[in-house]
Design a protein around this motif. Structure first.
Motif, PDB file in Angstrom:
ATOM      1  N   ALA A   1      30.098  39.615  43.132  1.00 53.06           N
ATOM      2  CA  ALA A   1      29.599  40.886  42.611  1.00 53.06           C
ATOM      3  C   ALA A   1      28.851  41.681  43.679  1.00 53.06           C
ATOM      4  CB  ALA A   1      28.695  40.639  41.402  1.00 53.06           C
TER       5      ALA A   1
ATOM      6  N   ILE B   1      46.247  41.285  37.296  1.00 53.91           N
ATOM      7  CA  ILE B   1      46.431  42.710  37.590  1.00 53.91           C
ATOM      8  C   ILE B   1      46.767  43.545  36.362  1.00 53.91           C
ATOM      9  CG2 ILE B   1      47.007  42.528  40.038  1.00 53.91           C
ATOM     10  CD1 ILE B   1      49.992  42.872  39.134  1.00 53.91           C
TER      11      ILE B   1
ATOM     12  N   ALA C   1      38.681  40.297  38.704  1.00 61.18           N
ATOM     13  CA  ALA C   1      39.230  39.294  39.621  1.00 61.18           C
ATOM     14  C   ALA C   1      39.980  38.219  38.840  1.00 61.18           C
ATOM     15  CB  ALA C   1      38.131  38.681  40.493  1.00 61.18           C
TER      16      ALA C   1
ATOM     17  N   CYS D   1      40.967  41.454  44.991  1.00 65.98           N
ATOM     18  CA  CYS D   1      39.836  40.951  44.196  1.00 65.98           C
ATOM     19  C   CYS D   1      40.149  39.589  43.592  1.00 65.98           C
ATOM     20  CB  CYS D   1      39.483  41.938  43.084  1.00 65.98           C
ATOM     21  SG  CYS D   1      38.676  43.425  43.687  1.00 65.98           S
ATOM     22  N   ILE D   2      41.385  39.425  43.096  1.00 60.33           N
ATOM     23  CA  ILE D   2      41.757  38.146  42.477  1.00 60.33           C
ATOM     24  C   ILE D   2      41.741  37.050  43.536  1.00 60.33           C
ATOM     25  CG2 ILE D   2      43.630  36.852  41.366  1.00 60.33           C
ATOM     26  CD1 ILE D   2      44.511  39.584  40.113  1.00 60.33           C
TER      27      ILE D   2
ATOM     28  N   LEU E   1      44.073  46.679  45.294  1.00 54.48           N
ATOM     29  CA  LEU E   1      42.666  46.275  45.274  1.00 54.48           C
ATOM     30  C   LEU E   1      42.475  45.123  44.287  1.00 54.48           C
ATOM     31  CD1 LEU E   1      42.672  49.612  45.821  1.00 54.48           C
ATOM     32  CD2 LEU E   1      40.243  49.150  45.994  1.00 54.48           C
ATOM     33  N   GLY E   2      43.164  45.220  43.162  1.00 53.23           N
ATOM     34  CA  GLY E   2      43.104  44.148  42.168  1.00 53.23           C
ATOM     35  C   GLY E   2      43.586  42.826  42.754  1.00 53.23           C
ATOM     36  N   GLU E   3      44.687  42.880  43.497  1.00 51.11           N
ATOM     37  CA  GLU E   3      45.219  41.650  44.100  1.00 51.11           C
ATOM     38  C   GLU E   3      44.219  41.034  45.088  1.00 51.11           C
ATOM     39  OE1 GLU E   3      47.699  40.043  43.077  1.00 51.11           O
ATOM     40  OE2 GLU E   3      49.463  41.282  42.651  1.00 51.11           O
TER      41      GLU E   3
ATOM     42  N   GLY F   1      44.811  46.468  37.238  1.00 48.07           N
ATOM     43  CA  GLY F   1      44.152  46.129  38.500  1.00 48.07           C
ATOM     44  C   GLY F   1      42.877  45.351  38.227  1.00 48.07           C
TER      45      GLY F   1
ATOM     46  N   ILE G   1      46.371  48.752  42.371  1.00 43.87           N
ATOM     47  CA  ILE G   1      46.746  47.358  42.101  1.00 43.87           C
ATOM     48  C   ILE G   1      46.496  46.497  43.346  1.00 43.87           C
ATOM     49  CG2 ILE G   1      48.636  45.801  41.429  1.00 43.87           C
ATOM     50  CD1 ILE G   1      47.604  47.588  39.148  1.00 43.87           C
TER      51      ILE G   1
ATOM     52  N   GLN H   1      30.535  49.869  38.360  1.00 41.74           N
ATOM     53  CA  GLN H   1      31.956  49.587  38.425  1.00 41.74           C
ATOM     54  C   GLN H   1      32.156  48.137  38.859  1.00 41.74           C
ATOM     55  OE1 GLN H   1      33.675  53.355  40.007  1.00 41.74           O
ATOM     56  NE2 GLN H   1      35.310  51.992  40.659  1.00 41.74           N
ATOM     57  N   SER H   2      33.275  47.542  38.434  1.00 37.91           N
ATOM     58  CA  SER H   2      33.481  46.129  38.760  1.00 37.91           C
ATOM     59  C   SER H   2      34.960  45.785  38.697  1.00 37.91           C
ATOM     60  CB  SER H   2      32.748  45.257  37.745  1.00 37.91           C
ATOM     61  OG  SER H   2      33.398  45.386  36.492  1.00 37.91           O
ATOM     62  N   ASN H   3      35.260  44.554  39.084  1.00 35.17           N
ATOM     63  CA  ASN H   3      36.612  44.029  38.901  1.00 35.17           C
ATOM     64  C   ASN H   3      36.536  42.652  38.251  1.00 35.17           C
ATOM     65  OD1 ASN H   3      39.312  42.723  39.628  1.00 35.17           O
ATOM     66  ND2 ASN H   3      39.591  44.800  40.379  1.00 35.17           N
TER      67      ASN H   3
ATOM     68  N   GLN I   1      38.063  36.667  44.786  1.00 26.10           N
ATOM     69  CA  GLN I   1      37.028  36.678  43.742  1.00 26.10           C
ATOM     70  C   GLN I   1      35.943  37.734  43.984  1.00 26.10           C
ATOM     71  OE1 GLN I   1      37.021  34.948  40.645  1.00 26.10           O
ATOM     72  NE2 GLN I   1      39.138  35.016  41.362  1.00 26.10           N
ATOM     73  N   VAL I   2      36.421  38.916  44.346  1.00 25.41           N
ATOM     74  CA  VAL I   2      35.517  40.056  44.513  1.00 25.41           C
ATOM     75  C   VAL I   2      35.356  40.738  43.150  1.00 25.41           C
ATOM     76  CG1 VAL I   2      35.298  42.356  45.546  1.00 25.41           C
ATOM     77  CG2 VAL I   2      36.153  40.436  46.923  1.00 25.41           C
ATOM     78  N   THR I   3      34.137  40.862  42.669  1.00 26.81           N
ATOM     79  CA  THR I   3      33.935  41.495  41.368  1.00 26.81           C
ATOM     80  C   THR I   3      33.069  42.752  41.438  1.00 26.81           C
ATOM     81  OG1 THR I   3      32.106  39.984  40.906  1.00 26.81           O
ATOM     82  CG2 THR I   3      34.264  39.353  40.058  1.00 26.81           C
ATOM     83  N   GLY I   4      32.790  43.226  42.647  1.00 30.36           N
ATOM     84  CA  GLY I   4      32.005  44.458  42.789  1.00 30.36           C
ATOM     85  C   GLY I   4      32.875  45.698  42.616  1.00 30.36           C
ATOM     86  N   GLU I   5      32.297  46.863  42.962  1.00 33.51           N
ATOM     87  CA  GLU I   5      33.056  48.113  42.838  1.00 33.51           C
ATOM     88  C   GLU I   5      34.325  48.044  43.681  1.00 33.51           C
ATOM     89  OE1 GLU I   5      31.103  51.912  43.389  1.00 33.51           O
ATOM     90  OE2 GLU I   5      32.958  52.852  44.052  1.00 33.51           O
ATOM     91  N   ASN I   6      35.434  48.498  43.108  1.00 34.61           N
ATOM     92  CA  ASN I   6      36.637  48.687  43.915  1.00 34.61           C
ATOM     93  C   ASN I   6      37.200  50.060  43.605  1.00 34.61           C
ATOM     94  OD1 ASN I   6      39.037  47.328  41.770  1.00 34.61           O
ATOM     95  ND2 ASN I   6      36.889  46.881  41.534  1.00 34.61           N
TER      96      ASN I   6
END
Lengths: 84, 387, 204
Positions: free
Chosen positions: C80, B248, B245, C129-130, C125-127, B376, C123, B241-243, C133-138
């Motif tokens: 990541a 949204i 970044a 991450c942005i 979590l998305g905010e 997201g 969302i 799993q990943s994001n 710059q977190v790209t691991g599991e959320n």
């Protein structure tokens, strides 16, 4: 026309929650996307809602929206042309 | 420790068992239909509406135990789907079983309404909905609820796999479901994301998504002996799993996050990309999603693999999508038959993909990749292997 | 594996806290939105997207800003290698109700894209991450109340089995003006940072 552009700048700031901007920070021909104003794809969709809600003008095609929303100036001319 | 999917069920407009759904899909039937104006929504639209299939009463014996009125339409769908799976494993030890629910909006049809009779207003909350379903089956452990937008279903499968490998349980029921409701329709419509015709993933003329509703359930376990239907049997080889970044509501333009998720899935499965035989992609038929996937698969050197999107059959079923599409991925793997990707005629993405234009035999298939991406900026990938 | 909490933050109706120390009190007992603006000015992240967020995302964003105010994620881990695992109960109910108001009356039907995109609990979590710059599991888990036992075991597993280097975990919930965010930065113990709190079943 300048009355309309001033009103549009206020509308945009308010509707899109651009708290860090003042109307005088946006010039009429400055690009709304990609430049200092820095709007994104959701803002573009939100501008479609703004046009419909405040001016009764409906844009169905997002492509058309991209052309209309180039700048405050282009929005104002579009409104002038399409207002009933 | 090997962890398997041992039993499954799908309730969608195409039927209320996995077999009914799969047979309909093999025949080229689509759950996405034109829904006339005023029925679900003021305007006519294409969507996959499950109607009463979600809420028909259970088989007699179980119906006696339950006060069917005490459940919402979506909860009934969950209960029907889970009951169908549990019927295949009568001896399962509930002390070692956990329910994992995947949903984005749950009982969203309750929003703004006072409680209706036996259903309290609090059931708009996902934990309360999950608890109601859990109590129906008298499961002793609290349910786990995953809500990661459109990747929720695959997330839930991976969560179940983790719970088992952590030793928290031996079996997990992963159930994903979401409704076709005005809340969701009006939202996607204002995003200009809904196609006015049946969706066309990866096609040059694609114009957006069709929404759908469904419930899917998988029984995931460390005990392969629970499996009684070899078509439903699969190894969960790995996942990630990943994001992105990045944004949204828009996918990364570079496919960065999806590449990380697929990379992690391959790594955890101990596989190289060339050992995969098929991709069941997300394929929502929006311009940006499909393009992003094409870039990611191409950069990962997976562009030659046969690929389909099942959105043309089920519509985009949100929290159910990852579960329902996983189940059909496993069916295809075990039957050695890959389904046509509906709506595809000519490529509308910048990298070449091997999109399935008709049903195809694939007897030597060993591993299949299922991917999802969602609002997201999240992405998930899972690899199923022939068990 | 020996994991420790190297920073923690809390934002609630009383104020903003970092590592147990009060950073900013909500002296005027203001409602969330004006208080959030005050916290934003206090932390001064210079991030204009903040103003577009809904209440839940503002809450999560500000608590994360306080959590990471000294130690930027990137200083000792790649994006990541960082996971983000949150608990929440009420989902995005504030935005959900706002979206409902925009479509329920057919004579005043103006659903807003900028509202609808916030009608999902993940969302926030998305905010985060942005921003970092977190790209691991959320993953966003919905639960009746903060379940420390579950979150602890899940995060522990991520470090042991998936080689994550850092994880932001905790609880963020907003409903009808009531709110609470408490976040924890979990890292492998015995790196160059002191462990401020034990990471165990009772961490939250």
């Amino acid at each position: 026309m300048s009355e309309l552009t001033e009103k549009l700048k206020q509308d945009i700031i308010e509707h899109l929650n651009l708290e860090d901007l003042q109307p005088q920070d946006i010039s009429d021909n400055e690009p709304l996307f990609g430049g200092a104003v820095g709007l994104d794809s959701i803002d573009a969709l939100e501008l479609i809602v703004l046009l419909e809600k405040n001016y009764g003008i409906r844009i169905d095609n997002p492509e058309e929206g991209r052309r209309v929303f180039q700048s405050v100036g282009s929005m104002a001319s579009y409104i002038e042309q399409n207002r009933k | 420790m090997n962890i398997y999917s041992v039993a499954d069920n799908i309730i969608s407009p195409l039927g209320s068992s996995t077999e009914e759904n799969f047979v309909a899909m093999l025949r080229g039937q689509r759950g996405v239909q034109k829904i006339e104006a005023g029925h679900l929504f003021p305007e006519a639209l294409y969507a996959a509406y499950a109607g009463d299939l979600l809420q028909e009463p259970l088989e007699e014996e179980e119906a006696e135990r339950a006060n069917w009125k005490a459940y919402t339409r979506l909860e009934k769908g969950f209960i029907r789907s889970i009951a169908a799976v549990l019927r295949t494993v009568p001896g399962i030890n509930k002390q070692r079983l956990v329910l994992v629910i995947s949903s984005t909006k749950g009982n969203i049809d309750l929003i703004g309404r006072e409680g209706t009779g036996a259903v309290g207003a609090e059931r708009i909350e996902l934990p309360a909905m999950a608890q109601a379903i859990n109590s129906f089956f008298k499961l002793p452990h609290a349910p786990v609820v995953v809500s990661n937008a459109c990747i929720s279903g695959v997330s839930a499968v991976l969560v179940a796999r983790k719970l088992i490998s952590m030793g928290l349980c031996d079996h997990a029921l992963v159930a994903g479901g979401d409704l076709l409701d005005k809340f969701i329709l009006s939202g996607f419509q204002c995003l200009k994301a809904i196609s006015e015709e049946p969706c066309r993933p990866y096609d040059a003329d694609r114009k957006g998504i069709n929404l759908g509703e469904a419930v899917g359930t998988m029984l995931i376990s460390n005990d392969p002996a629970l499996n009684t239907n070899k078509d439903a049997f699969s190894l969960i080889a790995g996942g990630g799993q990943s994001n992105d970044a990045n944004h949204i509501s828009g996918p990364s333009r570079t496919g960065k996050g999806l590449k990380i998720a697929v990379g992690n899935a391959l790594k955890s499965a101990g596989l190289a990309g060339k050992e995969l035989g098929y991709i069941n992609a997300h394929g929502t038929a929006t311009l940006f999603n499909d393009e992003m996937e094409a870039i990611a698969f191409s950069d990962l050197d997976l562009q030659e693999l046969p690929l389909n999107s099942l959105k043309g059959y089920f519509g985009h079923t949100l929290g159910a999508a990852g579960v329902v599409e996983s189940i059909i991925t496993i069916r295809q793997l075990n039957r050695g038959l890959l389904l046509q990707s509906p709506g595809y005629a000519s490529s509308g993405v910048s990298r070449s993909l091997n999109v399935l234009q008709e049903n195809q035999q694939a007897h030597r298939l060993q591993y299949a990749l299922k991917t999802v991406s969602g609002f997201g900026g999240c992405n998930a990938a899972v690899i199923y292997g022939k068990a | 594996m020996n994991l420790g909490i190297t920073a923690y933050s809390e934002l609630n109706e009383k104020g903003l806290y970092k590592n147990g120390i009060l950073l900013l009190a909500n002296e005027g007992q203001e409602p969330f939105v004006p208080f959030a603006k005050e916290v934003y000015r206090f932390l001064n992240p210079v991030y204009s997207k903040f103003h577009k967020m809904d209440e839940l995302c503002k809450l999560a964003f500000l608590a994360t800003e306080a959590l990471l105010s000294e130690d930027k994620i990137s200083s000792n881990a790649e994006g990541a290698d960082v996971a983000l695992i949150l608990g929440n109960r009420s989902s995005s109910i504030a935005s959900d109700l706002q979206h409902l108001e925009s479509y329920r009356d057919s004579s005043n039907y103006f659903p807003s894209p900028a509202v609808f995109v916030y009608t999902l609990p993940n969302i926030m979590l998305g905010e985060i991450c942005i921003r970092h710059q977190v790209t691991g599991e959320n993953s966003c888990f919905l639960m009746q109340a903060p379940d420390g036992r579950f979150l602890y075991r899940y995060v522990q597993h991520l470090f042991e089995q998936e080689a994550y280097q850092q994880c932001i975990t905790g609880w963020v919930d907003y409903k009808a003006g009531n709110y609470k965010a408490c976040l924890f930065l979990v890292e492998k113990a015995a790196v160059n940072k002191p462990v401020l709190r034990k990471f165990d079943y009772d961490f939250i």
